[in-house]
Design a protein around this motif. Sequence first.
Motif, PDB file in Angstrom:
ATOM      1  N   PRO A  20     -16.600  21.503 -82.922  1.00  0.00           N
ATOM      2  CA  PRO A  20     -15.232  20.922 -81.914  1.00  0.00           C
ATOM      3  C   PRO A  20     -14.113  19.551 -83.085  1.00  0.00           C
ATOM      4  O   PRO A  20     -15.313  19.756 -83.582  1.00  0.00           O
ATOM      5  N   LEU A  21     -13.484  19.701 -83.033  1.00  0.00           N
ATOM      6  CA  LEU A  21     -12.376  18.522 -83.616  1.00  0.00           C
ATOM      7  C   LEU A  21     -12.802  17.682 -82.508  1.00  0.00           C
ATOM      8  O   LEU A  21     -13.391  16.813 -82.217  1.00  0.00           O
ATOM      9  N   PRO A  22     -13.129  16.093 -84.419  1.00  0.00           N
ATOM     10  CA  PRO A  22     -13.261  14.984 -84.300  1.00  0.00           C
ATOM     11  C   PRO A  22     -12.504  14.414 -82.834  1.00  0.00           C
ATOM     12  O   PRO A  22     -11.258  14.463 -82.374  1.00  0.00           O
ATOM     13  N   SER A  23     -13.020  13.317 -81.750  1.00  0.00           N
ATOM     14  CA  SER A  23     -13.207  13.098 -80.994  1.00  0.00           C
ATOM     15  C   SER A  23     -13.557  11.610 -80.497  1.00  0.00           C
ATOM     16  O   SER A  23     -14.450  11.022 -81.417  1.00  0.00           O
ATOM     17  N   TYR A  24     -12.791  10.713 -79.412  1.00  0.00           N
ATOM     18  CA  TYR A  24     -13.104   9.684 -79.025  1.00  0.00           C
ATOM     19  C   TYR A  24     -14.278   9.802 -78.276  1.00  0.00           C
ATOM     20  O   TYR A  24     -13.856  10.772 -77.267  1.00  0.00           O
ATOM     21  N   ALA A  25     -15.372   9.463 -78.817  1.00  0.00           N
ATOM     22  CA  ALA A  25     -16.255   9.220 -77.005  1.00  0.00           C
ATOM     23  C   ALA A  25     -16.261   8.708 -75.577  1.00  0.00           C
ATOM     24  O   ALA A  25     -16.412   8.768 -74.892  1.00  0.00           O
ATOM     25  N   THR A  26     -15.021   7.653 -75.757  1.00  0.00           N
ATOM     26  CA  THR A  26     -15.052   6.710 -74.847  1.00  0.00           C
ATOM     27  C   THR A  26     -12.950   6.850 -74.720  1.00  0.00           C
ATOM     28  O   THR A  26     -12.221   6.437 -75.840  1.00  0.00           O
ATOM     29  N   GLN A  27     -12.973   6.483 -73.050  1.00  0.00           N
ATOM     30  CA  GLN A  27     -11.624   5.345 -73.436  1.00  0.00           C
ATOM     31  C   GLN A  27     -10.677   4.460 -74.228  1.00  0.00           C
ATOM     32  O   GLN A  27     -10.107   5.237 -75.014  1.00  0.00           O
ATOM     33  N   GLY A  28     -11.727   3.929 -74.563  1.00  0.00           N
ATOM     34  CA  GLY A  28     -11.356   3.184 -75.177  1.00  0.00           C
ATOM     35  C   GLY A  28     -12.205   2.601 -76.937  1.00  0.00           C
ATOM     36  O   GLY A  28     -11.536   1.838 -77.610  1.00  0.00           O
ATOM     37  N   ALA A  29     -12.469   3.787 -77.172  1.00  0.00           N
ATOM     38  CA  ALA A  29     -13.202   3.649 -78.767  1.00  0.00           C
ATOM     39  C   ALA A  29     -11.793   3.829 -79.398  1.00  0.00           C
ATOM     40  O   ALA A  29     -10.944   4.457 -79.368  1.00  0.00           O
ATOM     41  N   ALA A  30     -12.242   3.006 -81.428  1.00  0.00           N
ATOM     42  CA  ALA A  30     -10.804   2.476 -81.699  1.00  0.00           C
ATOM     43  C   ALA A  30     -11.543   3.686 -82.947  1.00  0.00           C
ATOM     44  O   ALA A  30     -10.557   4.270 -83.638  1.00  0.00           O
ATOM     45  N   GLY A  31     -12.283   4.058 -83.038  1.00  0.00           N
ATOM     46  CA  GLY A  31     -12.946   5.347 -83.635  1.00  0.00           C
ATOM     47  C   GLY A  31     -13.054   6.762 -82.968  1.00  0.00           C
ATOM     48  O   GLY A  31     -13.736   6.556 -81.731  1.00  0.00           O
ATOM     49  N   PHE A  32     -12.928   7.787 -83.709  1.00  0.00           N
ATOM     50  CA  PHE A  32     -13.316   9.357 -83.326  1.00  0.00           C
ATOM     51  C   PHE A  32     -14.817   9.176 -83.870  1.00  0.00           C
ATOM     52  O   PHE A  32     -14.806   8.709 -85.699  1.00  0.00           O
ATOM     53  N   ASP A  33     -15.236  10.492 -84.188  1.00  0.00           N
ATOM     54  CA  ASP A  33     -16.556  10.343 -84.815  1.00  0.00           C
ATOM     55  C   ASP A  33     -16.331  11.776 -85.289  1.00  0.00           C
ATOM     56  O   ASP A  33     -16.135  12.948 -85.010  1.00  0.00           O
ATOM     57  N   PHE A  34     -16.412  11.866 -86.731  1.00  0.00           N
ATOM     58  CA  PHE A  34     -16.530  12.747 -87.954  1.00  0.00           C
ATOM     59  C   PHE A  34     -18.726  14.208 -87.172  1.00  0.00           C
ATOM     60  O   PHE A  34     -19.288  13.273 -87.223  1.00  0.00           O
ATOM     61  N   LEU A  35     -17.834  15.070 -87.487  1.00  0.00           N
ATOM     62  CA  LEU A  35     -18.710  15.562 -87.176  1.00  0.00           C
ATOM     63  C   LEU A  35     -19.848  16.385 -88.438  1.00  0.00           C
ATOM     64  O   LEU A  35     -18.503  16.754 -89.288  1.00  0.00           O
ATOM     65  N   ALA A  36     -20.743  16.392 -89.138  1.00  0.00           N
ATOM     66  CA  ALA A  36     -20.725  17.350 -90.284  1.00  0.00           C
ATOM     67  C   ALA A  36     -20.621  18.834 -90.236  1.00  0.00           C
ATOM     68  O   ALA A  36     -21.448  19.108 -89.342  1.00  0.00           O
ATOM     69  N   ALA A  37     -20.307  18.597 -91.251  1.00  0.00           N
ATOM     70  CA  ALA A  37     -20.027  20.523 -90.826  1.00  0.00           C
ATOM     71  C   ALA A  37     -21.114  21.062 -92.663  1.00  0.00           C
ATOM     72  O   ALA A  37     -20.460  21.798 -92.760  1.00  0.00           O
ATOM     73  N   VAL A  38     -21.729  20.192 -92.070  1.00  0.00           N
ATOM     74  CA  VAL A  38     -22.741  21.513 -93.091  1.00  0.00           C
ATOM     75  C   VAL A  38     -23.241  22.861 -92.136  1.00  0.00           C
ATOM     76  O   VAL A  38     -23.097  23.030 -91.151  1.00  0.00           O
ATOM     77  N   GLN A  39     -23.813  23.486 -93.910  1.00  0.00           N
ATOM     78  CA  GLN A  39     -24.316  25.247 -92.701  1.00  0.00           C
ATOM     79  C   GLN A  39     -25.573  25.104 -92.652  1.00  0.00           C
ATOM     80  O   GLN A  39     -25.821  24.964 -91.994  1.00  0.00           O
ATOM     81  N   GLU A  40     -26.606  24.203 -93.296  1.00  0.00           N
ATOM     82  CA  GLU A  40     -27.687  24.111 -92.886  1.00  0.00           C
ATOM     83  C   GLU A  40     -27.929  22.523 -93.322  1.00  0.00           C
ATOM     84  O   GLU A  40     -27.867  21.711 -93.945  1.00  0.00           O
ATOM     85  N   THR A  41     -29.235  21.945 -92.380  1.00  0.00           N
ATOM     86  CA  THR A  41     -29.282  20.552 -92.030  1.00  0.00           C
ATOM     87  C   THR A  41     -30.095  20.467 -93.612  1.00  0.00           C
ATOM     88  O   THR A  41     -30.341  20.306 -94.090  1.00  0.00           O
ATOM     89  N   ILE A  42     -29.349  18.692 -93.615  1.00  0.00           N
ATOM     90  CA  ILE A  42     -30.081  18.589 -94.994  1.00  0.00           C
ATOM     91  C   ILE A  42     -30.399  17.558 -94.877  1.00  0.00           C
ATOM     92  O   ILE A  42     -29.964  16.559 -94.015  1.00  0.00           O
ATOM     93  N   CYS A  43     -31.567  17.099 -95.347  1.00  0.00           N
ATOM     94  CA  CYS A  43     -31.935  16.037 -95.613  1.00  0.00           C
ATOM     95  C   CYS A  43     -31.841  14.487 -96.841  1.00  0.00           C
ATOM     96  O   CYS A  43     -32.776  15.339 -98.349  1.00  0.00           O
ATOM     97  N   ILE A  44     -32.090  13.628 -96.569  1.00  0.00           N
ATOM     98  CA  ILE A  44     -31.829  12.447 -97.277  1.00  0.00           C
ATOM     99  C   ILE A  44     -32.793  11.367 -97.496  1.00  0.00           C
ATOM    100  O   ILE A  44     -33.476  10.998 -96.353  1.00  0.00           O
TER     101      ILE A  44
END
Length: 151
Positions: A20-44
Amino acid sequence: MTSELINVSITRLSHSEGLPLPSYATQGAAGFDFLAAVQETICIQPGERVLVPTGLCIALPPGYELQIRPRSGLALKHGITLPNTPGTIDEDYRGELKIIVMNAGNEEFCIERGTRIAQGVLAPVVRLQWHEVANLDETARGKGGFGSTGQ
Ligand SMILES: O=c1ccn([C@H]2C[C@H](O)[C@@H](COP(=O)(O)OP(=O)(O)OP(=O)(O)O)O2)c(=O)[nH]1
Ligand SMILES: [Mg+2]
């Protein structure tokens, strides 16, 4: 939230298809959440940083920037932060939005496809024009700084 909505054009790269496109988690959220578009899980590992793709490109309206900021939950629970926070997306940037993610915690942290890894806040930009002068006006603070007013 009662603030006005600003239209921002967005395109997807193939690796963000199905997310999905990044979206605001609540009605009053200042920031929308970016989703990681990784193909495979990456561990840091602790102390490491990685560039996380979003698979998204945008065109901001003139006079705006997009700030990329850490999420406090990830920071508190896992020490996940962004070393360049707030990251700056310029209004004339048309490349893929990417997020520099650093593990400042003590344990490995893994990012799966779709992890909400950071948040974006749209902000107005005020630009300056230098006015070079011989002297600056005097103030009570003067050159005092870096703790000059005490703890
Ligand atoms: O977290 C970030 C920071 C920047 N950018 C992109 C958008 C931004 O417009 C461009 C340049 O960012 P910045 O000005 O912070 O980096 P720079 O090192 O000064 O690069 P440049 O010389 O390209 O301006 O890189 C991202 O995708 N993510
Ligand atoms: Mg720059």
